[in-house]
Design a protein around this motif. Structure first.
Motif, PDB file in Angstrom:
ATOM      1  N   ASP A 191      36.087  38.792  41.827  1.00 16.19           N
ATOM      2  CA  ASP A 191      36.811  39.567  40.807  1.00 16.19           C
ATOM      3  C   ASP A 191      37.942  40.394  41.400  1.00 16.19           C
ATOM      4  OD1 ASP A 191      35.177  38.975  38.378  1.00 16.19           O
ATOM      5  OD2 ASP A 191      33.587  39.860  39.600  1.00 16.19           O
ATOM      6  N   LEU A 192      37.711  40.954  42.562  1.00 18.13           N
ATOM      7  CA  LEU A 192      38.747  41.747  43.225  1.00 18.13           C
ATOM      8  C   LEU A 192      38.551  41.638  44.727  1.00 18.13           C
ATOM      9  CD1 LEU A 192      37.423  44.653  44.369  1.00 18.13           C
ATOM     10  CD2 LEU A 192      37.365  45.157  41.953  1.00 18.13           C
TER      11      LEU A 192
ATOM     12  N   GLY B 292      46.793  39.704  35.087  1.00 19.68           N
ATOM     13  CA  GLY B 292      46.263  39.600  33.733  1.00 19.68           C
ATOM     14  C   GLY B 292      44.970  40.382  33.561  1.00 19.68           C
ATOM     15  N   ARG B 293      44.340  40.744  34.689  1.00 12.85           N
ATOM     16  CA  ARG B 293      43.084  41.494  34.634  1.00 12.85           C
ATOM     17  C   ARG B 293      43.261  42.940  35.099  1.00 12.85           C
ATOM     18  NH1 ARG B 293      37.932  38.804  37.170  1.00 12.85           N
ATOM     19  NH2 ARG B 293      37.023  40.332  35.732  1.00 12.85           N
TER      20      ARG B 293
ATOM     21  N   VAL C 109      30.337  42.858  39.253  1.00 16.74           N
ATOM     22  CA  VAL C 109      31.678  42.680  39.798  1.00 16.74           C
ATOM     23  C   VAL C 109      31.545  42.214  41.247  1.00 16.74           C
ATOM     24  CG1 VAL C 109      33.843  43.804  40.431  1.00 16.74           C
ATOM     25  CG2 VAL C 109      32.687  44.460  38.324  1.00 16.74           C
ATOM     26  N   VAL C 110      32.248  41.149  41.600  1.00 18.94           N
ATOM     27  CA  VAL C 110      32.220  40.628  42.970  1.00 18.94           C
ATOM     28  C   VAL C 110      33.488  41.069  43.693  1.00 18.94           C
ATOM     29  CG1 VAL C 110      32.021  38.586  44.430  1.00 18.94           C
ATOM     30  CG2 VAL C 110      30.926  38.610  42.175  1.00 18.94           C
ATOM     31  N   VAL C 111      33.313  41.746  44.829  1.00 24.41           N
ATOM     32  CA  VAL C 111      34.455  42.208  45.610  1.00 24.41           C
ATOM     33  C   VAL C 111      34.494  41.464  46.941  1.00 24.41           C
ATOM     34  CG1 VAL C 111      33.097  44.165  46.459  1.00 24.41           C
ATOM     35  CG2 VAL C 111      35.569  44.193  46.711  1.00 24.41           C
ATOM     36  N   GLY C 112      35.652  40.940  47.294  1.00 26.85           N
ATOM     37  CA  GLY C 112      35.827  40.236  48.557  1.00 26.85           C
ATOM     38  C   GLY C 112      36.396  41.160  49.618  1.00 26.85           C
ATOM     39  N   VAL C 113      35.754  41.180  50.783  1.00 30.82           N
ATOM     40  CA  VAL C 113      36.208  42.014  51.898  1.00 30.82           C
ATOM     41  C   VAL C 113      36.311  41.159  53.148  1.00 30.82           C
ATOM     42  CG1 VAL C 113      35.169  44.090  50.912  1.00 30.82           C
ATOM     43  CG2 VAL C 113      33.864  42.714  52.545  1.00 30.82           C
TER      44      VAL C 113
ATOM     45  N   VAL D 230      40.030  35.131  44.548  1.00 29.22           N
ATOM     46  CA  VAL D 230      40.458  35.897  43.374  1.00 29.22           C
ATOM     47  C   VAL D 230      41.220  34.984  42.412  1.00 29.22           C
ATOM     48  CG1 VAL D 230      42.068  37.681  42.581  1.00 29.22           C
ATOM     49  CG2 VAL D 230      40.495  38.176  44.446  1.00 29.22           C
ATOM     50  N   GLU D 231      42.052  34.137  42.959  1.00 29.35           N
ATOM     51  CA  GLU D 231      42.841  33.218  42.133  1.00 29.35           C
ATOM     52  C   GLU D 231      41.949  32.274  41.333  1.00 29.35           C
ATOM     53  OE1 GLU D 231      46.544  31.434  40.788  1.00 29.35           O
ATOM     54  OE2 GLU D 231      46.053  33.349  41.721  1.00 29.35           O
ATOM     55  N   ASP D 232      40.881  31.740  41.976  1.00 26.89           N
ATOM     56  CA  ASP D 232      40.039  30.775  41.254  1.00 26.89           C
ATOM     57  C   ASP D 232      38.897  31.442  40.476  1.00 26.89           C
ATOM     58  OD1 ASP D 232      37.828  31.260  43.004  1.00 26.89           O
ATOM     59  OD2 ASP D 232      38.383  29.623  44.322  1.00 26.89           O
ATOM     60  N   GLY D 233      38.788  32.775  40.580  1.00 24.78           N
ATOM     61  CA  GLY D 233      37.817  33.497  39.777  1.00 24.78           C
ATOM     62  C   GLY D 233      36.438  33.641  40.384  1.00 24.78           C
ATOM     63  N   SER D 234      36.225  33.123  41.591  1.00 30.56           N
ATOM     64  CA  SER D 234      34.908  33.264  42.222  1.00 30.56           C
ATOM     65  C   SER D 234      34.691  34.686  42.756  1.00 30.56           C
ATOM     66  CB  SER D 234      34.733  32.243  43.349  1.00 30.56           C
ATOM     67  OG  SER D 234      35.748  32.350  44.316  1.00 30.56           O
TER      68      SER D 234
END
Length: 282
Positions: free
Chosen positions: A86-87, A241-242, A38-42, A80-84
């Motif tokens: 996950d959250l 959706g996720r 899972v990739v998390v953006g901070v 997150v919108e383009d899927g690169s």
């Protein structure tokens, strides 16, 4: 007859090999499987609570958490919108709502994290009462943080707004400006960099801490946290959706704990306040 036996034995070996490749390998009595990634953006480079969760989730849930750092408030959502990604976890609920509306994105909040009070900082003044006529004041330029900063300046007595309860005020809502301050609107990430050029700067807590400031001791005025502060609660968000994926529910369960709250308190010196026990997203 011997040739037939060799053929049967060979077939048996192939069958066993095929079955073995479909099952997890074992180390002693423990089954090992490929970790779920899972990739998390901070935002920024200080994310001690996520560093802690990275270890906890790998050890206890076999979830490999990759932390991706961003320097702004836009690309974590577009990622997150383009899927690169996950959250993500960096923004207030009101900022996200405005972002989706303005950018046409579909990023959905799934859990509360903290509230990080916004503060007024200065390298030139020891108190806001020292503001002089025409002094420059830097504030964030994005819609929600811009309004939040103006409301903070109202609370600090620097300006007066026509409706302080309005969470989307602009400079047009200023009805009194006794010091004729010159308000300069900048990207949120640049407000702390402007401290050398302006009399005061209104800075989001995350950027303040990233810059080495201590909001509780160095802010000339700090946002008060009240029951009406909920629009400024920060959230974990995923693409619409996720939101019901079990892996995200597991991450939230590990995030919303006393252990994580303690790490947040220590790493931010109390500048960020856990809020997941105060409210639940519906």
């Amino acid at each position: 007859m011997k040739l037939k036996n060799i053929f049967v034995a060979g077939l048996a070996l192939i069958t066993l090999a095929a079955c073995g490749s479909a099952t997890p390998t074992k180390e002693g009595s423990k089954t090992t499987e490929a970790p779920k990634k899972v990739v998390v953006g901070v935002n920024g480079t200080k994310h001690e609570q996520w560093d802690y969760l990275q270890k906890e989730l790998k050890e206890k849930e076999n979830i490999e958490l990759e932390i991706k750092e961003f320097e702004d408030y836009v690309t974590p959502n577009t990622a997150v919108e383009d899927g690169s990604v996950d959250l993500n976890a960096f923004q207030t609920i009101i900022y996200l709502e405005k972002f989706n509306k303005e950018k046409g994105t579909h990023v959905k909040p799934i859990a509360y994290t903290v509230i990080a009070p916004m503060g007024v900082y200065s390298k030139k003044l020891s108190a806001l009462s020292e503001l002089k006529d025409g002094d420059k004041v830097a504030i964030p330029n994005d819609t929600s943080n811009n309004s939040r900063a103006l409301r903070l300046l109202h609370a600090a007595g620097v300006i007066k707004l026509d409706d302080v309860k309005n969470t989307l005020v602009t400079k047009d809502n200023i009805v009194e400006n006794p010091k004729n301050i010159d308000i300069i609107e900048l990207p949120a990430g640049q407000t702390y960099r402007a401290l050398d050029e302006v009399a005061i700067s209104v800075i989001n807590s995350g950027y303040a801490v990233e810059a080495g400031l201590d909001p509780k001791t160095e802010a000339k005025f700090l946002e008060e946290v009240t029951d009406s502060s909920q629009p400024y609660y920060n959230v974990i968000a995923v693409k619409e959706g996720r939101e019901n994926e079990e892996i995200f529910k597991t991450i939230i369960k590990y995030y919303q704990t006393k252990e994580t709250a303690k790490i947040i308190e220590e790493s931010t010196k109390g500048a960020s306040i856990p809020v997941w026990e105060k409210a639940t997203l519906k």
